[in-house]
Motif scaffolding. Structure first.
Motif, short mmCIF file in Angstrom:
data_model
loop_
_atom_site.label_atom_id
_atom_site.label_comp_id
_atom_site.label_asym_id
_atom_site.label_seq_id
_atom_site.Cartn_x
_atom_site.Cartn_y
_atom_site.Cartn_z
N PRO A 92 -7.63 2.69 3.29
CA PRO A 92 -6.32 2.76 3.30
C PRO A 92 -5.78 3.98 2.20
O PRO A 92 -4.39 4.07 2.41
N ASN A 93 -6.38 4.84 2.08
CA ASN A 93 -6.06 5.91 1.44
C ASN A 93 -5.54 7.29 2.12
O ASN A 93 -5.59 8.30 1.67
N THR A 94 -5.79 6.98 3.53
CA THR A 94 -5.46 7.95 4.67
C THR A 94 -4.66 7.35 5.72
O THR A 94 -4.95 6.45 6.22
N VAL A 95 -3.71 8.30 5.84
CA VAL A 95 -2.99 8.25 7.42
C VAL A 95 -3.22 9.40 8.09
O VAL A 95 -3.16 10.55 7.91
N THR A 96 -3.59 9.10 9.37
CA THR A 96 -3.80 10.12 10.54
C THR A 96 -2.57 10.42 11.17
O THR A 96 -1.90 9.33 11.68
N SER A 114 7.12 12.52 19.46
CA SER A 114 6.54 13.85 19.16
C SER A 114 5.40 13.32 18.20
O SER A 114 4.96 14.62 17.84
N GLY A 115 4.61 12.58 18.20
CA GLY A 115 3.65 12.20 17.56
C GLY A 115 3.09 10.60 17.26
O GLY A 115 3.49 9.70 17.98
N GLY A 116 2.07 10.51 16.69
CA GLY A 116 1.62 9.09 16.27
C GLY A 116 0.79 9.22 14.93
O GLY A 116 0.48 10.22 14.60
N MET A 117 1.13 7.90 14.21
CA MET A 117 0.43 7.78 13.07
C MET A 117 -0.30 6.53 12.99
O MET A 117 -0.07 5.59 13.78
N VAL A 118 -1.74 6.48 12.45
CA VAL A 118 -2.66 5.52 12.23
C VAL A 118 -2.96 5.32 10.89
O VAL A 118 -3.46 6.13 10.06
N TRP A 119 -2.77 3.98 10.58
CA TRP A 119 -3.41 3.47 9.14
C TRP A 119 -4.41 2.27 9.44
O TRP A 119 -4.29 1.55 10.24
N TYR A 162 0.82 -1.38 0.05
CA TYR A 162 -0.11 -0.18 0.00
C TYR A 162 0.71 1.18 0.18
O TYR A 162 1.91 1.26 0.89
N PRO A 163 0.51 2.22 -0.95
CA PRO A 163 1.36 3.62 -0.80
C PRO A 163 1.44 4.05 0.52
O PRO A 163 2.57 4.51 0.81
N LEU A 164 0.54 4.29 1.10
CA LEU A 164 0.34 5.03 2.35
C LEU A 164 1.39 4.12 3.59
O LEU A 164 1.88 4.99 4.59
N VAL A 165 0.94 2.92 3.46
CA VAL A 165 2.10 2.13 4.57
C VAL A 165 3.66 2.51 4.09
O VAL A 165 4.03 2.48 5.07
N ARG A 166 3.82 2.47 2.87
CA ARG A 166 5.28 2.82 2.43
C ARG A 166 5.83 4.34 3.09
O ARG A 166 6.88 4.56 3.40
N GLU A 167 4.62 5.21 2.77
CA GLU A 167 4.76 6.54 3.18
C GLU A 167 5.32 6.65 4.61
O GLU A 167 6.02 7.18 5.29
N LEU A 188 -3.69 14.78 7.80
CA LEU A 188 -4.18 13.70 7.32
C LEU A 188 -3.14 13.76 6.02
O LEU A 188 -2.95 14.55 5.19
N LEU A 189 -2.81 12.53 5.75
CA LEU A 189 -1.93 12.09 4.65
C LEU A 189 -2.88 11.36 3.61
O LEU A 189 -3.04 10.49 4.36
#
Length: 372
Positions: free
Chosen positions: A272-276, A262-267, A134-139, A286-287
């Motif tokens: 699948p097309n958004t990372v918070t 300094s933060g957290g990321m959620v997928w 998934y693109p955003l997993v790689r991001e 939002l990515l």
């Protein structure tokens, strides 16, 4: 491409075929789709390839394909777990590169045999840990590696399903609850291993210890269908892995949350097309897939503009695109291979054994990074 498995009634075979052919770099041309010669031939018809190339066994396929000018160049293995070792080994020994469905094999002992075969064969070998495509997993992976979250503290990875909450009915369910075909792990080997792989892939950190609690919740079931595993990583980070196939109403809810200084990321796989991205100053970003701000790891495997969702099939296709690059002699650094395969089998074996012995915290055997 030749396929081993994926005959009539199979789920994952058609998925592999669609994914492999999506970018028009690969074409399915042959296969031993079933151990029944008639069903193998029928599968070839169903896949719209020459029925004569729906072979009755591996030896016949390898011999016939070598004699063709347009013969297959590599093999994909999409069988139940107990057939992974003999199928992959036969293909490698016949001189063909292999891309295989996960897990690597049914048992750790088989995985060690296969690793030796891969080393001796000197042919490319890869595994379809789908969610790494998934693109955003790689991001996420690239941003975390660049320090977007600071020092990592916690990862929570969840994979809830509900489809095995009752009796295991049908071809896809029956083999997954059968130790002779699935191997030592049930849920942990089917989807827990995806969660484990995703946690290590996204964070770039390796698990060093596990504290598993595995259960066969459905009466009479011989393999686990519900898993909770506490994790400790080599960098000191803590984690929790939750995988279950008895959570009624859940579909394919794979989710990963990573927290740092300094933060957290959620997928979430179902969106699948958004990372918070939560930041320490209280702001949330939002990515989104297709955003111009994304780096090359994501943009190079994104096919459509933002707002045009890409999902499971495209992520699968990205692994096949990586494999095609590997066969051309190019680098494919995010393609899972022998290293990830052995790591996953160590995780399954250690967790199952530690759970049976009620051993508490258990060291995951140390493994130097290896490549096919």
């Amino acid at each position: 491409m030749g396929m081993i498995g994926g005959g009539p009634g199979a789920f994952i075979g058609p998925i592999h075929r669609i994914a492999a052919e999506l970018d028009r770099e690969i074409e399915l041309v042959a296969g031993v789709f079933s151990s029944d010669s008639g069903r193998s031939r029928q599968a070839a018809v169903d896949y719209a390839i020459d029925p004569e190339r729906g072979y009755p066994d591996l030896a016949t396929m390898f011999s016939a394909e070598r004699q063709r000018d347009d013969g297959m160049d590599f093999v994909c293995v999409v069988t139940p777990n107990h057939n992974h070792l003999p199928s992959v080994r036969a293909a490698l020994e016949a001189g063909y590169p292999v891309i295989s469905d996960k897990p690597m094999t049914a048992t750790l002992a088989e995985a060690k045999e296969l690793a030796a075969t891969v080393g001796q064969a000197g042919r490319p070998y890869a595994l379809t840990f789908t969610y790494t495509g998934y693109p955003l997993v790689r991001e996420m992976r690239e941003r975390i590696a660049a320090g977007a979250l600071g020092g990592l503290r916690k990862v929570v990875v969840e994979y809830p399903q509900g489809w095995l909450a009752g009796e295991a009915e049908g071809k896809q369910a029956e083999w997954r609850v059968d130790p002779a075909r699935a191997g030592a792990g049930g849920c942990i080997g089917d989807i827990g291993v995806h969660a484990f792989n995703l946690a290590e892939f996204v964070t770039g950190q390796r698990v060093s210890q596990v504290f598993p609690d595995l259960a066969a919740v459905v009466p009479g079931r011989k393999l686990d269908d519900d898993c909770t595993v506490l994790l400790r990583f080599e960098n000191g980070m803590r984690g929790v892995l939750l995988a279950s196939q008895i959570e009624v109403g859940e579909l394919n809810g794979l989710r990963i949350r990573v927290y740092g200084e300094s933060g957290g990321m959620v997928w979430h796989q179902e969106t699948p097309n958004t990372v918070t991205w939560h930041k320490i100053d209280g702001k949330t970003e939002l990515l989104r897939a297709g955003d111009s701000s994304l780096g090359p790891a994501a943009t190079s495997v994104t096919r459509t503009p933002g707002g045009h969702p890409e999902g499971y099939l495209e992520a699968f296709a990205n692994l096949y695109r990586d494999f095609a690059a590997l066969l051309r002699g190019q680098d494919a650094p995010m393609l899972p291979g022998l290293d990830e395969g052995m790591r996953s089998m160590l995780f399954i074996d250690t967790s199952v054994s530690a759970n049976a012995e009620q051993a508490g915290w258990t060291q995951l055997p140390r493994q130097e990074r290896i490549s096919a």
